[in-house]
Structures are given as structure tokens and as C-alpha cells.
Write a protein that holds these residues in place. Structure first.
Motif, PDB file in Angstrom:
ATOM      1  N   ASP A  67       0.822  -1.214   0.000  1.00 10.91           N
ATOM      2  CA  ASP A  67       0.000   0.000   0.000  1.00 10.91           C
ATOM      3  C   ASP A  67       0.856   1.264   0.000  1.00 10.91           C
ATOM      4  N   PHE A  71      -0.011   3.839  -3.019  1.00 14.05           N
ATOM      5  CA  PHE A  71      -0.579   5.167  -2.789  1.00 14.05           C
ATOM      6  C   PHE A  71       0.444   6.296  -2.839  1.00 14.05           C
ATOM      7  N   GLN A  73       2.358   9.221  -4.792  1.00  8.86           N
ATOM      8  CA  GLN A  73       2.062  10.057  -5.949  1.00  8.86           C
ATOM      9  C   GLN A  73       3.089   9.762  -7.035  1.00  8.86           C
ATOM     10  N   ASP A 241     -12.463   5.134   1.990  1.00  8.08           N
ATOM     11  CA  ASP A 241     -11.215   5.866   2.206  1.00  8.08           C
ATOM     12  C   ASP A 241     -10.193   5.560   1.114  1.00  8.08           C
ATOM     13  N   ARG A 242     -10.075   4.288   0.767  1.00  8.90           N
ATOM     14  CA  ARG A 242      -9.120   3.895  -0.282  1.00  8.90           C
ATOM     15  C   ARG A 242      -9.551   4.458  -1.638  1.00  8.90           C
ATOM     16  N   TYR A 244     -11.173   7.268  -2.273  1.00 12.61           N
ATOM     17  CA  TYR A 244     -10.853   8.696  -2.383  1.00 12.61           C
ATOM     18  C   TYR A 244      -9.358   8.960  -2.390  1.00 12.61           C
ATOM     19  N   LYS A 245      -8.581   8.088  -1.788  1.00 13.44           N
ATOM     20  CA  LYS A 245      -7.119   8.215  -1.903  1.00 13.44           C
ATOM     21  C   LYS A 245      -6.702   8.104  -3.365  1.00 13.44           C
ATOM     22  N   HIS A 246      -7.252   7.102  -4.053  1.00  7.05           N
ATOM     23  CA  HIS A 246      -6.931   6.922  -5.477  1.00  7.05           C
ATOM     24  C   HIS A 246      -7.373   8.135  -6.287  1.00  7.05           C
ATOM     25  N   ILE A 249      -5.173  11.206  -5.796  1.00  9.64           N
ATOM     26  CA  ILE A 249      -3.875  11.068  -6.456  1.00  9.64           C
ATOM     27  C   ILE A 249      -4.000  11.358  -7.949  1.00  9.64           C
ATOM     28  N   ASP A 275      -8.262  18.467   2.449  1.00  8.47           N
ATOM     29  CA  ASP A 275      -7.878  17.579   1.343  1.00  8.47           C
ATOM     30  C   ASP A 275      -8.481  18.043   0.025  1.00  8.47           C
ATOM     31  N   THR A 279      -6.283  19.179  -3.182  1.00 11.04           N
ATOM     32  CA  THR A 279      -6.457  18.439  -4.438  1.00 11.04           C
ATOM     33  C   THR A 279      -6.876  19.368  -5.562  1.00 11.04           C
TER      34      THR A 279
END
Length: 314
Positions: A67, A71, A73, A241-242, A244-246, A249, A275, A279
Motif C-alpha cells: 500500500d 498510494f 504520488q 477511504d481507499r 478517495y485516496k486513489h 492522487i 484535502d 487536491t
């Protein structure tokens, strides 16, 4: 509360996790073959003996390490070799030169077509080779680039074989062979193409595991569309959560679909104000770094030509 001291860490690095033997700092112990970086062993027998006790911790740590890579950048696209402005994230906005394998942006191609003398308009910017007069010549040039281990030539030629385009008969096996070869050379678009093939099952049997594998590798090497799809996968699985992380990025690299997803997430309380602001700022910066007057003019000319063809067809 216990604290891991430097001595404790040294003990882990120089003591077999199974039998307790020390290598006295000599470096003869071997790390766990799963690459968890947690323990070391004298030999394979010690690792097998310790596996039941270590399995869960090992699995958890390997997932954490993966991970961390997933995750990160990724670096942005390279710059166009003509205008030195970042290449667009959509491959269709760059022009592959089958003579030498270089890839200028469409803005530079358009500017050259408009401004260059008639004898220079259809020559390669880089090697000055004249443009081909037939599809067959284009194919032959791409095949030579494939022989030179050009990963982009493999992707381009693979797509022609997949669709049966540009005077080539459809050959699915050849298309997959070229995609896989390009992917092994690190081309993120090849990984993306493979992820789509294994996900859709159009030309190969559906294989979700392989689709995710290639999607992840494409995303980690900078393919924003693969990253957006990973976010969709995680969202459907309930891993908000995962997801929105993707999306954050890929939005940072200028992906419109991901930026829209992040905006919706902010409205619905899944993305924090901080965030969202970061972004949005990064997204705007990426868009600005990919813009140029020539690219805008090229896009306008393309849309005008498309509208004209549509009007003639109606």
C-alpha cells in the motif's frame, strides 16, 4: 508501554527468528522470502518451521508495504520534446512517430503543419524522415521499432492487431503478446490495456485478479485512468477511504473524472475541506502545466473538422 531499542532491532537483524542462532553481525541470515522485512532465518528449514507463528504478521506487513507503494504520488508525464510543456495525460493528444519512436504533443504537430514550408510539413521533427504514403509503410516502421524494443511501438501495433485496423487482420494472440512485452518494459499504457482486456473479457477470458494486478501497476507508473478505475473498484467494494485516496492522487495529475469524484466526496462529507482544497489546487496546477496556445488551437481545429464531417454525413 514497551519500546523497541536499537539493540532489539539489531537482535532481529542478526538472530534467526526460528532457532534463535545469531550470525554475530556477519550477515549470513536470509530475510523472509515474502519480503516483509520483519524477520530473518538461518535457512529454508527454519523459515518453514517458523511459518505458522509468522504467517499473519508477515501477511499484514507485506500488505502495508504494498500500500505504501500503491498510494505514492507517481511522477508526472514527461515534457514534450518540442515545446517543453508537460505532455497531456491522454495519449490521443500526443503523436507517436513510427520512424524514430519520439512523441511530440498534437499542439506542436498542428503548429508545424500550419507554419512550416510545404516541403517540411510532413517530415518528422526529430529524424527528418518523410511521412509515409501508405498504411503498410507505417506498419513496417512500427515493426522495426518493436524489434528495437520500443514499448510504445508495441502498444500501438498491439492495438492495431486487437481491432484489426490499418490493413492488419485481427490477431488477438499477437495483440496480447505485444501488450505483455510492452508492460514488462514498464509502459503504463500497456498495463492499462491489459487491465481492460482482463476486466471486460472481450478478447480474453475475464480474470479479475489479472485485471487488478495490471490496473495497479499502471496506476503506480502514472496512468491516471487506471488510478480512477481503482478508485471505482474500491468504492464498489465499500472501501471509501481507499477510493478517495486513489481519486485524489489521479486528480492531482489532472484527471477530470477523479476531480469530479473528489468534489462529490467533499459535498457528501467523505473528503475533508483541507484535502479538497489541496487536491483542487494541485489539479489546477497540473491542468495549467499541460496547456498551451498551440494545443488549444489544435483542439479547436480537430473539433471543427469533426463537426464538418458530421454535417456532411447528415
Amino acid at each position: 508501554m514497551s519500546t523497541i531499542t536499537t539493540k532489539d532491532a539489531d537482535d532481529v537483524n542478526h538472530q534467526c527468528a526460528a532457532c534463535g542462532d545469531s550470525d554475530d553481525g556477519g550477515g549470513s541470515l536470509k530475510a523472509c522470502t515474502a519480503a516483509c522485512n520483519l524477520v530473518k532465518y538461518c535457512n529454508g528449514a527454519c523459515q518453514i518451521a517458523h511459518r505458522p507463528a509468522h504467517r499473519e504478521a508477515c501477511k499484514k506487513r507485506v500488505a502495508e508495504l504494498f500500500d505504501e507503494e500503491l498510494f505514492k504520488q507517481p511522477p508526472p508525464n514527461e515534457d514534450c520534446l518540442i515545446c517543453y510543456i508537460r505532455l497531456p495525460i491522454d495519449g490521443v493528444e500526443s503523436f507517436y512517430q513510427p520512424c524514430c519512436g519520439k512523441m511530440p504533443c498534437f499542439g506542436c504537430v498542428y503548429a508545424n503543419t500550419v507554419a512550416a514550408a510545404d516541403t517540411e510539413k510532413f517530415k518528422c521533427f526529430f529524424c527528418r524522415t518523410k511521412a509515409t504514403l501508405s498504411e503498410e509503410e507505417d506498419i513496417e516502421r512500427m515493426k522495426k521499432r518493436v524489434e528495437a524494443n520500443d514499448p510504445w511501438a508495441m502498444v500501438k501495433l498491439g492495438s492495431f492487431y486487437q481491432l484489426g485496423r490499418v490493413s492488419l487482420r485481427q490477431d488477438i494472440a499477437k495483440a496480447l503478446e505485444l501488450y505483455h512485452k510492452s508492460a514488462k518494459l514498464g509502459n503504463n499504457h500497456a498495463h492499462f490495456q491489459l487491465s481492460v482486456c482482463y476486466h471486460n473479457g472481450d478478447i480474453v477470458e475475464i480474470n479479475t485478479r489479472k485485471a487488478i494486478y495490471h490496473r495497479q501497476l499502471a496506476a503506480m507508473t502514472g496512468n491516471v485512468h487506471a488510478r480512477y478505475n481503482l478508485g471505482c473498484d474500491e468504492g464498489k467494494a465499500g472501501n471509501v477511504d481507499r477510493a478517495y485516496k486513489h481519486w485524489m492522487i489521479s486528480a492531482t495529475d489532472g484527471c477530470d473524472s477523479s476531480m469530479k469524484a473528489v468534489q462529490e466526496g467533499y459535498k457528501n462529507g467523505f473528503v475533508t475541506e483541507d484535502d479538497y482544497a489541496k487536491t483542487m489546487c494541485a489539479y489546477g496546477n497540473s491542468i495549467d502545466k499541460m496547456k498551451s496556445d498551440d494545443r488549444d488551437k489544435a483542439a479547436a481545429a480537430f473539433h471543427a473538422a469533426a463537426a464538418f464531417r458530421a454535417s456532411r454525413g447528415s
